[in-house]
Design a protein around this motif. Structure first.
Motif: not given
Length: 184
Positions: A158-178
């Motif tokens: 929560s303290l990191s906007a880059p971490s929010i961006a990385a999490a968004k990127s991770a769910v996009i990758a997970e959606l692509a896999t699905l």
């Protein structure tokens, strides 16, 4: 209470700057290949909820309200980066020829992937959530068509906007896999 403090700290970090801070989605590496039954895939522009389609980064506060700070911005248009990220991930995961719309080739794609999100938000619980439905439509009537619902999450600090961006990127990758595994 801890998440509220984290959200407040994120907002204060942005407030200390006299100009907006922009955050890009980091690339997600993939080493797996998923066999698919189609040779080409067109990814239509991803439909995002209004708050997720804004340049400003929204997040959920302790009251479940969606809040933002004008100093915390996405580096690219959210729809464009989500659509492009999904197309790049599908291309990396499969041997299919994949492109975001508009389709750049003379021959039509075998299928079109249409993703419609009803939720795309960093939550107060430290999870970036996306939920919605995807559709795989045959352009020539030769491929099997599908419609599937999904709900995916990835943790962020929560303290990191880059971490929010990385999490968004991770769910996009997970959606692509699905989509590659169950839709193509």
């Amino acid at each position: 209470m801890m998440r509220f403090a984290a959200a407040t700290a994120l907002a204060l970090l942005a407030a200390c700057s006299d100009r907006p801070l922009r955050y890009d989605l980091p690339q997600t590496e993939t080493t797996q290949k998923i066999p698919v039954s189609v040779g080409s895939v067109e990814v239509l522009d991803v439909s995002l909820p209004l708050y997720a389609d804004q340049e400003v980064i929204y997040f959920e506060d302790e009251t479940s309200a969606l809040v933002s700070d004008d100093s915390l911005l996405w580096a690219d248009d959210p729809q464009r980066s989500f659509t492009g990220g999904l197309a790049l991930q599908l291309a990396a995961l499969t041997d299919a020829r994949v492109a975001a719309e508009p389709w750049p080739f003379y021959d039509r794609a075998d299928v079109r992937v249409d993703v419609r999100l009803s939720r795309a938000l960093p939550g107060r619980d430290g999870l970036y959530r996306i939920a919605g439905q995807y559709f795989v439509a045959s352009t020539e009537g030769t491929a099997q068509e599908r419609a599937r619902r999904f709900e995916l999450t990835a943790p962020f600090d929560s303290l990191s906007a880059p971490s929010i961006a990385a999490a968004k990127s991770a769910v996009i990758a997970e959606l692509a896999t699905l989509i590659a595994r169950d839709g193509l």
